[in-house]
Motif scaffolding. Structure first.
Motif, short mmCIF file in Angstrom:
data_model
loop_
_atom_site.label_atom_id
_atom_site.label_comp_id
_atom_site.label_asym_id
_atom_site.label_seq_id
_atom_site.Cartn_x
_atom_site.Cartn_y
_atom_site.Cartn_z
N ASP A 52 0.79 -1.13 -0.02
CA ASP A 52 -0.10 -0.21 -0.01
C ASP A 52 0.95 1.31 -0.04
O ASP A 52 1.68 1.65 0.99
CB ASP A 52 -0.97 0.05 1.27
CG ASP A 52 -1.89 1.19 1.29
OD1 ASP A 52 -1.88 2.03 0.32
OD2 ASP A 52 -2.42 1.27 2.43
N LEU A 53 1.04 2.04 -1.20
CA LEU A 53 1.71 3.13 -1.30
C LEU A 53 1.19 4.64 -1.12
O LEU A 53 1.60 5.48 -1.29
CB LEU A 53 2.43 3.18 -2.63
CG LEU A 53 3.52 1.93 -2.78
CD1 LEU A 53 3.94 2.08 -4.25
CD2 LEU A 53 4.51 1.87 -1.88
N SER A 54 -0.41 4.31 -0.74
CA SER A 54 -0.96 5.47 -0.40
C SER A 54 -0.61 6.66 0.30
O SER A 54 -1.07 7.70 0.09
CB SER A 54 -2.60 5.05 -0.15
OG SER A 54 -2.53 4.41 1.12
N GLU A 55 0.05 6.12 1.39
CA GLU A 55 0.52 7.24 2.26
C GLU A 55 2.15 7.14 2.19
O GLU A 55 2.72 8.07 2.76
CB GLU A 55 0.21 6.85 3.69
CG GLU A 55 -1.36 6.97 4.04
CD GLU A 55 -1.36 6.62 5.30
OE1 GLU A 55 -0.71 6.51 6.09
OE2 GLU A 55 -2.90 6.44 5.72
N THR A 56 2.46 6.67 1.02
CA THR A 56 4.09 6.83 0.74
C THR A 56 4.32 8.29 0.03
O THR A 56 3.63 8.53 -0.93
CB THR A 56 4.75 5.77 -0.07
OG1 THR A 56 4.30 4.63 0.76
CG2 THR A 56 5.94 5.82 -0.12
N ARG A 57 5.05 9.16 0.49
CA ARG A 57 5.27 10.57 -0.06
C ARG A 57 6.41 10.55 -1.39
O ARG A 57 6.11 11.47 -2.06
CB ARG A 57 5.76 11.32 1.10
CG ARG A 57 4.79 11.47 2.07
CD ARG A 57 5.08 12.21 3.51
NE ARG A 57 5.55 13.82 3.04
CZ ARG A 57 6.09 14.47 3.87
NH1 ARG A 57 6.35 14.38 5.08
NH2 ARG A 57 6.16 15.74 3.39
N THR A 58 7.36 9.82 -1.23
CA THR A 58 8.45 9.84 -2.32
C THR A 58 8.73 8.76 -2.87
O THR A 58 8.38 7.40 -2.28
CB THR A 58 9.66 10.38 -1.54
OG1 THR A 58 10.24 9.39 -0.80
CG2 THR A 58 9.52 11.71 -0.67
N ALA A 59 9.09 8.63 -4.17
CA ALA A 59 9.49 7.41 -4.77
C ALA A 59 10.80 6.83 -4.13
O ALA A 59 10.85 5.62 -4.08
CB ALA A 59 10.08 8.11 -6.24
N ALA A 60 11.56 7.40 -3.40
CA ALA A 60 12.70 6.98 -2.51
C ALA A 60 12.01 6.08 -1.54
O ALA A 60 12.88 4.94 -1.60
CB ALA A 60 13.60 8.13 -2.19
N GLU A 61 11.14 6.46 -0.91
CA GLU A 61 10.55 5.73 -0.04
C GLU A 61 9.72 4.20 -0.33
O GLU A 61 9.94 3.24 -0.01
CB GLU A 61 9.44 6.33 0.99
CG GLU A 61 8.85 5.91 2.14
CD GLU A 61 7.85 6.43 2.83
OE1 GLU A 61 7.25 5.93 3.69
OE2 GLU A 61 7.82 7.87 2.66
N ALA A 62 9.17 4.58 -1.49
CA ALA A 62 8.41 3.51 -2.16
C ALA A 62 9.49 2.52 -2.85
O ALA A 62 9.22 1.16 -2.56
CB ALA A 62 7.85 4.00 -3.37
#
Length: 205
Positions: A52-62
């Protein structure tokens, strides 16, 4: 891949491609290793695609989340190696996406894989596809090319590196136990790298 949405779209394509080619990769791995590389990569990319990437803010974090999913779900040596690549690439991913920034991030990922796997080019491993892809990005950055040109070139370099493993003797991992019969077989890890980079090239922002 610039943002979280691009990473999510790439994950979906990547998971579908590994699902489609799992049997092919398992067969290559049967000739060189444990016959489970495709199954493992399919499971790992399915798990990454379900994040779930809905609350992921950056591509780096993803990308770091992708790395953690691969480490925890892909068996054998592939999980730690592919997971390490994404963890280190994600950690170095630029906030403003440029060819030079992506090249630096992927270089960091490659260096981490080399250290962890103790492999170098010519050993018939994923490095043989990953290293040419990184060099292609670095060359594109030096030439001032944007990612829409650079990442497809990196994908083509990865594919050439993949194909070159056919004529190599395996020197690392379980494949080295079959060194005498390894010539003529493409390394499945190199195939997986080519899949990852080629699918990523369709989601350049």
């Amino acid at each position: 891949m610039g943002g979280v949405n691009a990473v999510a779209a790439w994950l979906g394509d990547c998971a579908r491609e590994f699902a489609r080619r799992a049997d092919e990769l398992d067969e290559l791995d049967r000739l060189l290793g444990d016959a489970d590389h495709g199954t493992n990569m399919r499971r790992g990319t399915e798990a990454a695609g379900a994040i779930d990437l809905s609350e992921t803010r950056t591509a780096a974090e993803a990308l770091r989340k992708v790395g953690m999913a691969l480490v925890s779900t892909v068996g054998g040596a592939s999980g730690p190696l592919f997971g390490t690549f994404f963890l280190r690439t994600g950690a170095a991913w630029p906030s403003q996406v440029t060819t030079a920034g992506v090249a630096r991030a992927m270089r960091a990922g490659l260096d981490a894989v080399v250290i962890r796997g103790r492999a170098r080019e010519g050993d018939k491993t994923m490095v043989d596809a990953l290293a040419p892809a990184v060099r292609a990005l670095e060359s594109a950055a030096a030439a001032g090319q944007d990612l829409s040109e650079a990442l497809p070139a990196a994908a083509a370099a990865a594919e050439r590196g993949r194909d070159a493993t056919r004529d190599m003797v395996a020197r690392r991992g379980r494949a080295a136990l079959k060194a005498d019969t390894s010539v003529g077989v493409i390394d499945p890890g190199a195939v997986s790298v080519a899949i990852i980079v080629t699918t990523a090239a369709t989601h350049v922002r």
